[in-house]
Design a protein around this motif. Structure first.
Motif, PDB file in Angstrom:
ATOM      1  N   ARG A 196       0.837  -1.205   0.000  1.00  0.00           N
ATOM      2  CA  ARG A 196       0.000   0.000   0.000  1.00  0.00           C
ATOM      3  C   ARG A 196       0.871   1.254   0.000  1.00  0.00           C
ATOM      4  O   ARG A 196       0.592   2.226  -0.699  1.00  0.00           O
ATOM      5  CB  ARG A 196      -0.949   0.002   1.205  1.00  0.00           C
ATOM      6  N   LEU A 197       1.943   1.212   0.778  1.00  0.00           N
ATOM      7  CA  LEU A 197       2.877   2.337   0.852  1.00  0.00           C
ATOM      8  C   LEU A 197       3.519   2.603  -0.506  1.00  0.00           C
ATOM      9  O   LEU A 197       3.605   3.751  -0.956  1.00  0.00           O
ATOM     10  CB  LEU A 197       3.939   2.025   1.911  1.00  0.00           C
ATOM     11  N   GLU A 198       3.947   1.569  -1.192  1.00  0.00           N
ATOM     12  CA  GLU A 198       4.570   1.717  -2.512  1.00  0.00           C
ATOM     13  C   GLU A 198       3.580   2.264  -3.536  1.00  0.00           C
ATOM     14  O   GLU A 198       3.928   3.124  -4.346  1.00  0.00           O
ATOM     15  CB  GLU A 198       5.137   0.377  -2.984  1.00  0.00           C
ATOM     16  N   ILE A 199       2.349   1.787  -3.499  1.00  0.00           N
ATOM     17  CA  ILE A 199       1.322   2.293  -4.418  1.00  0.00           C
ATOM     18  C   ILE A 199       1.102   3.783  -4.190  1.00  0.00           C
ATOM     19  O   ILE A 199       1.143   4.588  -5.128  1.00  0.00           O
ATOM     20  CB  ILE A 199      -0.002   1.509  -4.244  1.00  0.00           C
ATOM     21  N   VAL A 200       0.873   4.170  -2.946  1.00  0.00           N
ATOM     22  CA  VAL A 200       0.585   5.574  -2.629  1.00  0.00           C
ATOM     23  C   VAL A 200       1.791   6.464  -2.947  1.00  0.00           C
ATOM     24  O   VAL A 200       1.631   7.557  -3.498  1.00  0.00           O
ATOM     25  CB  VAL A 200       0.128   5.713  -1.163  1.00  0.00           C
ATOM     26  N   ARG A 201       2.984   6.006  -2.627  1.00  0.00           N
ATOM     27  CA  ARG A 201       4.203   6.766  -2.935  1.00  0.00           C
ATOM     28  C   ARG A 201       4.348   7.040  -4.430  1.00  0.00           C
ATOM     29  O   ARG A 201       4.939   8.023  -4.826  1.00  0.00           O
ATOM     30  CB  ARG A 201       5.422   5.949  -2.508  1.00  0.00           C
ATOM     31  N   SER A 202       3.827   6.136  -5.242  1.00  0.00           N
ATOM     32  CA  SER A 202       3.982   6.234  -6.692  1.00  0.00           C
ATOM     33  C   SER A 202       2.960   7.151  -7.357  1.00  0.00           C
ATOM     34  O   SER A 202       3.080   7.426  -8.550  1.00  0.00           O
ATOM     35  CB  SER A 202       3.879   4.833  -7.309  1.00  0.00           C
ATOM     36  N   ILE A 203       1.982   7.619  -6.621  1.00  0.00           N
ATOM     37  CA  ILE A 203       0.975   8.518  -7.180  1.00  0.00           C
ATOM     38  C   ILE A 203       1.611   9.896  -7.369  1.00  0.00           C
ATOM     39  O   ILE A 203       2.217  10.440  -6.449  1.00  0.00           O
ATOM     40  CB  ILE A 203      -0.255   8.617  -6.240  1.00  0.00           C
ATOM     41  N   ARG A 204       1.439  10.474  -8.543  1.00  0.00           N
ATOM     42  CA  ARG A 204       2.128  11.728  -8.862  1.00  0.00           C
ATOM     43  C   ARG A 204       1.732  12.903  -7.976  1.00  0.00           C
ATOM     44  O   ARG A 204       2.479  13.860  -7.865  1.00  0.00           O
ATOM     45  CB  ARG A 204       1.949  12.083 -10.322  1.00  0.00           C
ATOM     46  N   TYR A 205       0.583  12.847  -7.339  1.00  0.00           N
ATOM     47  CA  TYR A 205       0.139  13.946  -6.479  1.00  0.00           C
ATOM     48  C   TYR A 205       0.799  13.921  -5.106  1.00  0.00           C
ATOM     49  O   TYR A 205       0.739  14.886  -4.363  1.00  0.00           O
ATOM     50  CB  TYR A 205      -1.380  13.901  -6.305  1.00  0.00           C
ATOM     51  N   VAL A 206       1.408  12.808  -4.760  1.00  0.00           N
ATOM     52  CA  VAL A 206       1.981  12.599  -3.427  1.00  0.00           C
ATOM     53  C   VAL A 206       3.470  12.937  -3.431  1.00  0.00           C
ATOM     54  O   VAL A 206       4.234  12.415  -4.231  1.00  0.00           O
ATOM     55  CB  VAL A 206       1.757  11.132  -2.980  1.00  0.00           C
ATOM     56  N   ASP A 207       3.859  13.831  -2.521  1.00  0.00           N
ATOM     57  CA  ASP A 207       5.276  14.193  -2.395  1.00  0.00           C
ATOM     58  C   ASP A 207       6.019  13.273  -1.444  1.00  0.00           C
ATOM     59  O   ASP A 207       7.215  13.050  -1.600  1.00  0.00           O
ATOM     60  CB  ASP A 207       5.401  15.648  -1.920  1.00  0.00           C
ATOM     61  N   ALA A 208       5.316  12.764  -0.440  1.00  0.00           N
ATOM     62  CA  ALA A 208       5.930  11.848   0.527  1.00  0.00           C
ATOM     63  C   ALA A 208       4.830  10.988   1.133  1.00  0.00           C
ATOM     64  O   ALA A 208       3.675  11.392   1.189  1.00  0.00           O
ATOM     65  CB  ALA A 208       6.642  12.636   1.631  1.00  0.00           C
ATOM     66  N   ALA A 209       5.218   9.808   1.577  1.00  0.00           N
ATOM     67  CA  ALA A 209       4.285   8.909   2.268  1.00  0.00           C
ATOM     68  C   ALA A 209       4.844   8.615   3.649  1.00  0.00           C
ATOM     69  O   ALA A 209       6.056   8.483   3.829  1.00  0.00           O
ATOM     70  CB  ALA A 209       4.082   7.626   1.475  1.00  0.00           C
ATOM     71  N   PHE A 210       3.957   8.523   4.611  1.00  0.00           N
ATOM     72  CA  PHE A 210       4.312   8.355   6.008  1.00  0.00           C
ATOM     73  C   PHE A 210       3.483   7.208   6.571  1.00  0.00           C
ATOM     74  O   PHE A 210       2.281   7.148   6.342  1.00  0.00           O
ATOM     75  CB  PHE A 210       3.984   9.670   6.744  1.00  0.00           C
ATOM     76  N   VAL A 211       4.115   6.307   7.305  1.00  0.00           N
ATOM     77  CA  VAL A 211       3.378   5.207   7.926  1.00  0.00           C
ATOM     78  C   VAL A 211       2.790   5.703   9.241  1.00  0.00           C
ATOM     79  O   VAL A 211       3.517   6.117  10.147  1.00  0.00           O
ATOM     80  CB  VAL A 211       4.274   3.973   8.168  1.00  0.00           C
ATOM     81  N   GLU A 212       1.487   5.676   9.317  1.00  0.00           N
ATOM     82  CA  GLU A 212       0.779   6.144  10.505  1.00  0.00           C
ATOM     83  C   GLU A 212       0.595   4.970  11.461  1.00  0.00           C
ATOM     84  O   GLU A 212      -0.048   3.981  11.115  1.00  0.00           O
ATOM     85  CB  GLU A 212      -0.571   6.726  10.082  1.00  0.00           C
ATOM     86  N   THR A 213       1.168   5.098  12.661  1.00  0.00           N
ATOM     87  CA  THR A 213       1.154   3.992  13.623  1.00  0.00           C
ATOM     88  C   THR A 213       0.428   4.309  14.926  1.00  0.00           C
ATOM     89  O   THR A 213       0.375   3.464  15.813  1.00  0.00           O
ATOM     90  CB  THR A 213       2.600   3.559  13.959  1.00  0.00           C
TER      91      THR A 213
END
Length: 152
Positions: free
Chosen positions: A64-81
């Motif tokens: 899921r993290l890799e998919i979201v990171r690859s979206i052009r609108y996203v500058d960074a992805a963060f794992v929410e714990t």
């Protein structure tokens, strides 16, 4: 010598499980990016998703993290714990948080607005995609799996 005036830099945060990625997820990220200078997508951990929804995601966190990171609108992805958005804000330092409008006016949405308002964060709601959701997709997959089982 002229001094260069710095333009405001708005950091947006769009949290979600992002399981079974669909058009509703893409719409939230697209709309969120149009309202900020830098967009961080918060991808909820498997454990947090199970606590919130009562079942684990279909797609594992790393995917899921890799998919979201690859979206052009996203500058960074963060794992929410952690469940508290103020604790997440302390780590990410966003200026605005984006949610689907299915949260607006609910006890969870009101609490989110109140808690984040105390640290100066605005909560912005976008239209919830009614015709497509991960819950609906999961239900369809479960129905197909049940139908495919021998002896049924």
């Amino acid at each position: 010598m002229q001094t260069q005036q710095r333009t405001p830099h708005t950091v947006g945060y769009a949290p979600g499980v992002y399981d079974l990625f669909h058009i509703g997820h893409l719409n939230i990220l697209r709309h969120a990016r149009s309202r900020c200078d830098y967009l961080v997508a918060g991808v909820v951990s498997d454990e947090m998703a199970e606590l919130a929804k009562g079942r684990p995601p279909v797609i594992p966190l790393v995917e899921r993290l890799e998919i979201v990171r690859s979206i052009r609108y996203v500058d960074a992805a963060f794992v929410e714990t952690v469940p508290e958005k103020v604790a997440t804000w302390q780590q990410v330092r966003f200026d605005v948080l984006f949610k689907g409008d299915d949260w607006r006016g609910t006890p969870k949405g009101d609490r989110l607005e109140r808690d984040l308002g105390r640290v100066g964060v605005e909560v912005v709601y976008f239209p919830y995609t009614v015709h497509t959701s991960s819950t609906q997709l999961r239900g369809a997959l479960d129905a197909l799996a049940t139908k495919a089982e021998p002896g049924r």
